[in-house]
Scaffold this active site. Structure first.
Site, PDB file in Angstrom:
ATOM      1  N   CYS A 132       4.054   2.079   2.496  1.00  0.00           N
ATOM      2  CA  CYS A 132       5.361   1.909   1.684  1.00  0.00           C
ATOM      3  C   CYS A 132       5.924   2.320   0.931  1.00  0.00           C
ATOM      4  CB  CYS A 132       5.106  -0.006   1.020  1.00  0.00           C
ATOM      5  SG  CYS A 132       3.828  -1.398   1.877  1.00  0.00           S
ATOM      6  N   ASP A 165      16.747  32.018 -24.068  1.00  0.00           N
ATOM      7  CA  ASP A 165      15.459  32.747 -23.001  1.00  0.00           C
ATOM      8  C   ASP A 165      15.402  31.510 -21.664  1.00  0.00           C
ATOM      9  OD1 ASP A 165      13.795  34.706 -24.859  1.00  0.00           O
ATOM     10  OD2 ASP A 165      12.680  32.627 -25.538  1.00  0.00           O
ATOM     11  N   CYS A 194       0.735  -1.212  -0.291  1.00  0.00           N
ATOM     12  CA  CYS A 194       0.117  -0.076   0.262  1.00  0.00           C
ATOM     13  C   CYS A 194       0.257   1.297   0.031  1.00  0.00           C
ATOM     14  CB  CYS A 194      -1.168   0.063   0.784  1.00  0.00           C
ATOM     15  SG  CYS A 194       0.356   0.407   2.824  1.00  0.00           S
ATOM     16  N   ASP A 210       7.285  34.300 -26.156  1.00  0.00           N
ATOM     17  CA  ASP A 210       8.616  35.377 -26.849  1.00  0.00           C
ATOM     18  C   ASP A 210       7.661  35.139 -28.053  1.00  0.00           C
ATOM     19  OD1 ASP A 210      11.472  35.333 -27.216  1.00  0.00           O
ATOM     20  OD2 ASP A 210      10.931  34.330 -28.313  1.00  0.00           O
ATOM     21  N   ASP A 244      11.932  29.726 -26.358  1.00  0.00           N
ATOM     22  CA  ASP A 244      13.043  28.744 -27.682  1.00  0.00           C
ATOM     23  C   ASP A 244      13.225  27.582 -26.923  1.00  0.00           C
ATOM     24  OD1 ASP A 244      15.935  30.139 -26.848  1.00  0.00           O
ATOM     25  OD2 ASP A 244      15.438  31.125 -28.913  1.00  0.00           O
TER      26      ASP A 244
END
Length: 746
Positions: free
Chosen positions: A19, A635, A16, A432, A631
């Site tokens: 763990c 940037d 479960c 941009d 790009d």
């Protein structure tokens, strides 16, 4: 033993969500492990760090679980190994289910329709004693993994789902055997046996786990499709002959021949022929792309028409497709913040439920009606069984796996779960201009010369200085000179001035090429040509000034066409409640013209590269959740600072690694798709979490007997076992609904 940067482990014995934290903590204690993230949905862990694999396996064993290494991480062999392990586990669970229910169902039918399950005579002692021994056999054969897991958790001072199941069924069996062996120790009304509950619970939980394994296999469909894109062989030209070889044997700088209808086997550059390549499997773009000499081709794409020969540039795990597969796998294993919260809750959930079960039993023993002992046993057992937090643990990873895979099918690569979650909350998107809103392939439209200078000579000088620049506008000038067949000069002392332009020297001539700010800084008089430049800018053209020896020589205008679908994509973003802002280093007039055409909410012009990050910070300070799209290279500071950075890329390494989310195609519709998938995935996660919490929160009081004083109803442990098992299946099924989600392009 070899060290690996990234190792994928398949965990056995993780029952479960509680763990998850234990396994991750155990792995992170190993020296040189940088990161360990477990995906409870597919029981795998991605470990990052230069560490001995044997130490990782030992750490998992010490935590009470077993792990195996999945080789060829991210490749076809890994998928095959995982599927084989799941298939074997599924068969084992079905076998356990059949064995347990073969005894449990007849016993339950007997108790419901034929007779009660009490011990009142020596003959009943013999019969129920035999059934008790048979039930013990079922516990050993079909429930052994629960009891083994519970014991491992106990010796590691922890508790998990196995603990709850083992305590619930074990208590029921022990109590029933006390009834059989020493019925006189108990009041007449308390001599009820619960062997059918033990058998049925073990059978139903095994069935639920089996159905869960079957259903969660569908979540890796996206990875399988990506794996399926990889060619098995390549036709390599060696010693003048074309030879088909296994893809693993292809080397760098090999020449590979591809015929119509064949897949591109590895990345490369075309050296002979031309064709149209279907790249939709990677980018989501349906229109085939024309490829010729010097064009890049990417592994996994489909050659449609002509024949090509290309030189390999990346092979094996270095291809763009291999990187994409690895990235998707990592993203599927990562956790969004909402998932980490669920893991923390699950870590405390099991011990809390054990305490509640004890309290409930004590209340029944001290204040309940006769047989109080029987009611106490049933109540505690039912609480332990219904409280298993399986559904809670599956709620987030199942949705993340499907959502990330769904995005990948649309050419959207999501780097991690945090980006997936944050993208759904973006309030402002910064775009941009060049290469994002526009094509990024500008062309010269006007050359206005000053003082009767020769136009071709001006273009020749301008192209000579710009040949050393990588800016898209510079490439337009160089291309214009090439189209006219003009030879370029070798310039000296070339300097790029970020945000302004370039300068260089040709022979004894000083050359300057850039924007109005550069001219003013260098003291270049613009006279009446400034008005002409503004007129060009009003037409969405970018005017640039060219000066020779301190005097203006020409105004050169460049236009970058707006992408055909930018207007529609920006409208989609606005319709979803996101404010769209355009940032550009271009002049104000050109930026205003482009902004008006595409319909952004606001724009900022004359922005230097280093100032883009400042603009992101300003918006964040105002409380905006900011997405930045660029790009992926120029940037980078703004992309890194934004809450979510989106890179417009073509599958190159730099684009994939530079942002939180990479759009494999150039269309801004990919941006809107990414946000739509993010919102759908987070909505799905919330549905799963709410469902899991409601299930547990509502089920526990019912199991404790809250309805008994009014209605005389106490939840049957068998019903609790069935509900617990099928709650996980509900979560898996809901997550798989995401596979059919399609972003609406309107």
């Amino acid at each position: 033993m070899n060290t690996q940067t990234t190792t994928q482990l398949l965990i056995e014995g993780a029952g479960c969500a509680s763990c998850v934290g234990k396994i991750e903590k155990a792995l992170k204690t190993v020296a040189q492990v940088e990161q360990a993230e477990m995906n409870f949905a597919d029981r795998s862990v991605m470990v990052t760090g230069e560490v001995d694999v044997a130490r990782l396996l030992d750490a998992v064993e010490q935590a009470g679980y077993h792990a195996i290494v999945i080789n060829d991480q991210g490749g076809a062999d890994a998928i095959d190994e995982k599927e084989q392990a799941d298939a074997a586990y599924y068969k084992s669970l079905i076998k356990h289910t059949v064995v347990a229910l073969a005894v449990g169902i007849p016993l339950m039918i007997y108790g419901l329709l034929i007779g009660d399950m009490t011990v009142t005579s020596p003959m009943q002692q013999l019969v129920w004693g035999a059934i008790g021994v048979l039930t013990l056999g079922i516990m050993f054969v079909s429930g052994k993994h629960f009891y083994t897991g519970a014991w491992k958790s106990f010796i590691n001072h922890s508790a998990n789902m196995d603990t709850l199941i083992a305590l619930g069924t074990g208590t029921a069996w022990v109590y029933s055997m006390v009834v059989v062996l020493a019925p006189d120790l108990l009041p007449q009304m308390a001599r009820h046996v619960y062997f059918e509950a033990t058998a049925m619970i073990i059978g139903l939980i095994n069935l639920g786990l089996a159905l869960e394994v079957k259903a969660r296999g569908k979540t890796s469909a996206a990875i399988k499709r990506l794996i399926g894109l990889q060619a098995k062989t390549a036709r390599v030209i060696r010693n003048g002959k074309a030879v088909d070889i296994d893809i693993a044997l292809v080397q760098l700088n090999d020449k590979v021949s591809v015929r119509p209808g064949e897949k591109i086997p590895v990345d490369g550059v075309v050296v002979e022929g031309s064709s149209f390549i279907d790249e939709s499997m990677l980018t989501g773009e349906p229109i085939p792309v024309e490829k010729g000499i010097n064009d890049d081709v990417v592994a996994g794409t489909l050659n449609k028409l002509g024949s090509l020969t290309f030189t390999t540039t990346r092979v094996g795990k270095d291809t763009a497709l291999a990187h994409i597969i690895t990235m998707v796998k990592r993203a599927q294993n990562s956790k969004p913040p909402i998932g980490r919260m669920a893991d923390v809750i699950s870590g405390y959930f099991v011990p809390a439920m054990m305490i509640i079960a004890i309290i409930s039993a004590m209340v029944w023993l001290n204040f309940g009606p006769e047989p109080s002992m029987g009611y106490a046993i049933v109540s505690a057992m039912t609480i332990l069984i219904i409280a298993c937090p399986c559904a809670l643990g599956l709620a987030t990873p199942m949705s993340v796996m499907v959502g990330v895979g769904k995005a990948a099918e649309s050419g959207v690569l999501i780097r991690n779960g945090e980006a997936l979650q944050t993208a759904s909350t973006i309030t402002t998107m910064i775009l941009d201009k060049t290469g994002t809103i526009t094509e990024g392939a500008p062309k010269i439209t006007d050359i206005i010369v000053v003082n009767g200078r020769e136009q071709e000579h001006v273009l020749q000088l301008a192209a000579s200085i710009e040949q050393h620049s990588e800016h898209p506008l510079a490439q337009a000038v160089v291309q214009a000179a090439a189209d006219k067949g003009l030879a370029l000069f070798n310039v000296e002392q070339f300097t790029a001035i970020a945000g302004f332009g370039v300068q260089a020297q040709y022979q004894s001539t000083q050359l300057l090429f850039g924007n109005e700010k550069l001219m003013r800084e260098k003291g270049i008089a613009l006279s009446d040509y400034q008005q002409q430049a503004q007129a060009l800018a009003a037409e969405a053209k970018t005017p640039m000034y060219f000066a020779i020896d301190g005097e203006l020589a020409a105004v050169i205008a460049v236009a970058d066409p707006i992408k055909a679908d930018s207007v529609a994509a920006i409208a989609r973003l606005k319709n979803s409640g996101i404010k769209v802002i355009m940032l550009t280093g271009d002049n104000h007039a050109t930026a205003a013209a482009v902004a008006a055409k595409v319909g952004v909410d606001d724009f900022f012009a004359d922005v230097l590269p280093q100032d883009k990050a400042n603009k992101v910070a300003e918006l964040q300070a105002l409380g905006e959740v900011v997405g930045m799209t660029g790009d992926g290279i120029n940037d980078a500071p703004a992309l890194a600072l934004a809450n979510v950075g989106f890179a417009i890329g073509t599958g190159t390494d730099v684009a994939i690694e530079s942002a939180d989310i990479t759009l494999m195609r150039g269309s801004l519709h990919g941006l809107a798709d990414a946000i739509a998938v993010s919102k759908a995935t987070l909505g799905n996660i919330r549905q799963n979490l709410v469902g899991a919490f409601i299930y547990n929160m509502a089920g526990i009081p019912l199991a404790a007997g809250v309805l008994f004083p009014v209605f005389g109803v106490l939840l049957n442990p068998v019903v609790a076992g069935a509900a617990m098992a099928f709650s996980s299946l509900t979560v898996v099924t809901n997550a798989n609904r995401l596979r059919f989600f399609t972003p609406q392009q309107h």
